[in-house]
Design an enzyme around this catalytic site. Structure first.
Site, PDB file in Angstrom:
ATOM      1  N   ARG A  40      44.591 -98.986  17.833  1.00 24.30           N
ATOM      2  CA  ARG A  40      45.678 -98.272  17.475  1.00 24.30           C
ATOM      3  C   ARG A  40      46.684 -99.179  17.869  1.00 24.30           C
ATOM      4  O   ARG A  40      47.142 -99.783  18.767  1.00 24.30           O
ATOM      5  CB  ARG A  40      45.772 -96.877  17.953  1.00 24.30           C
ATOM      6  N   LYS A  94      45.144 -89.953  21.672  1.00 24.98           N
ATOM      7  CA  LYS A  94      44.646 -88.596  20.774  1.00 24.98           C
ATOM      8  C   LYS A  94      42.874 -88.412  21.060  1.00 24.98           C
ATOM      9  O   LYS A  94      41.741 -88.320  20.857  1.00 24.98           O
ATOM     10  CB  LYS A  94      44.034 -89.526  19.390  1.00 24.98           C
ATOM     11  N   HIS A 131      47.010-100.679  11.097  1.00 25.61           N
ATOM     12  CA  HIS A 131      45.705 -99.618  11.331  1.00 25.61           C
ATOM     13  C   HIS A 131      44.000-100.527  10.702  1.00 25.61           C
ATOM     14  O   HIS A 131      42.715 -99.796  11.362  1.00 25.61           O
ATOM     15  CB  HIS A 131      45.502 -98.406  10.934  1.00 25.61           C
ATOM     16  N   ARG A 154      42.254-101.642  13.048  1.00 25.68           N
ATOM     17  CA  ARG A 154      41.423-100.799  13.940  1.00 25.68           C
ATOM     18  C   ARG A 154      39.952-100.401  12.742  1.00 25.68           C
ATOM     19  O   ARG A 154      38.826-100.456  13.420  1.00 25.68           O
ATOM     20  CB  ARG A 154      41.852 -99.756  14.219  1.00 25.68           C
ATOM     21  N   HIS A 199      35.773 -93.057  20.419  1.00 31.21           N
ATOM     22  CA  HIS A 199      35.841 -91.321  19.415  1.00 31.21           C
ATOM     23  C   HIS A 199      34.881 -90.905  19.914  1.00 31.21           C
ATOM     24  O   HIS A 199      34.035 -90.705  20.700  1.00 31.21           O
ATOM     25  CB  HIS A 199      34.932 -91.805  18.198  1.00 31.21           C
ATOM     26  N   TYR A 205      32.348 -96.642   9.003  1.00 29.39           N
ATOM     27  CA  TYR A 205      31.700 -98.204   9.250  1.00 29.39           C
ATOM     28  C   TYR A 205      30.418 -98.286   8.816  1.00 29.39           C
ATOM     29  O   TYR A 205      30.349 -99.353   8.017  1.00 29.39           O
ATOM     30  CB  TYR A 205      32.121 -98.425  10.897  1.00 29.39           C
TER      31      TYR A 205
END
Length: 188
Positions: free
Chosen positions: A50, A75, A140, A143, A166, A175
């Site tokens: 990010r 995050k 972004h 990413r 994640h 993805y």
């Protein structure tokens, strides 16, 4: 009060292909600070950073002797250690050698302060225009390009999840849903 248009109105997809990323890197190298800018795009893409993770990257996270990058995620993402490929390693070494004034941050402005996320966003958008990409590019997308490329290369969803940090696999599944290789052998 102006209303921001939806992403779907601005672009047909939210990721870049590997070829588009290479075009972006090539265009960035023509900038005044081309080596730094091209390296920023390369590192963001290769590690699925990010913008805030990239601009907060410090030299103590780069382990040159082991060709490893210690990735800290925001995050509540899962931290990990990524390998650094040869071209990226050489670019980072050159950047460290030429960095003036020296800084604990990998990517700095002309004045030596850490690069900002807004500055990175402006650079990526300008570079996308210079590269004549058909999409309106934002950071972004690098990413997303990372996740998309890894899924296309056949890496399993759990590995991509760990690579991108994640916590929830639902964020990674997008993805594999986009991957054209997903249906490759359906009619064979």
């Amino acid at each position: 009060m102006p209303v921001r248009r939806k992403n779907a109105e601005l672009r047909t997809r939210e990721y870049l292909t590997d070829d588009e990323v290479q075009s972006l890197i090539t265009a960035a190298k023509a900038n005044r600070h081309g080596h730094r800018d091209g390296t920023m795009i390369l590192v963001a893409y290769r590690h699925g950073f990010r913008a805030s993770e990239l601009t907060d990257l410090r030299w103590d996270q780069v382990e040159f002797s082991a060709a490893a990058l210690h990735v800290r995620r925001v995050k509540q993402g899962t931290p990990s250690t990524h390998p650094i490929l040869g071209d990226e390693l050489r670019a980072l070494r050159k950047l460290q050698r030429e960095q003036k004034p020296k800084s604990p941050f990998v990517f700095t402005s002309e004045r030596g302060s850490p690069f900002t996320t807004a500055g990175f966003a402006r650079m990526v958008e300008r570079t996308g225009t210079a590269a004549k990409l058909q999409l309106k590019v934002h950071p972004h997308m690098l990413r997303h390009a990372c996740g998309y490329t890894l899924a296309n290369k056949g890496h399993d969803t759990r590995a991509v999840q760990a690579y991108l940090g994640h916590k929830n696999i639902q964020h990674t599944v997008r993805y594999t849903e986009l991957s054209p290789t997903r249906f490759k052998n359906f009619w064979r």
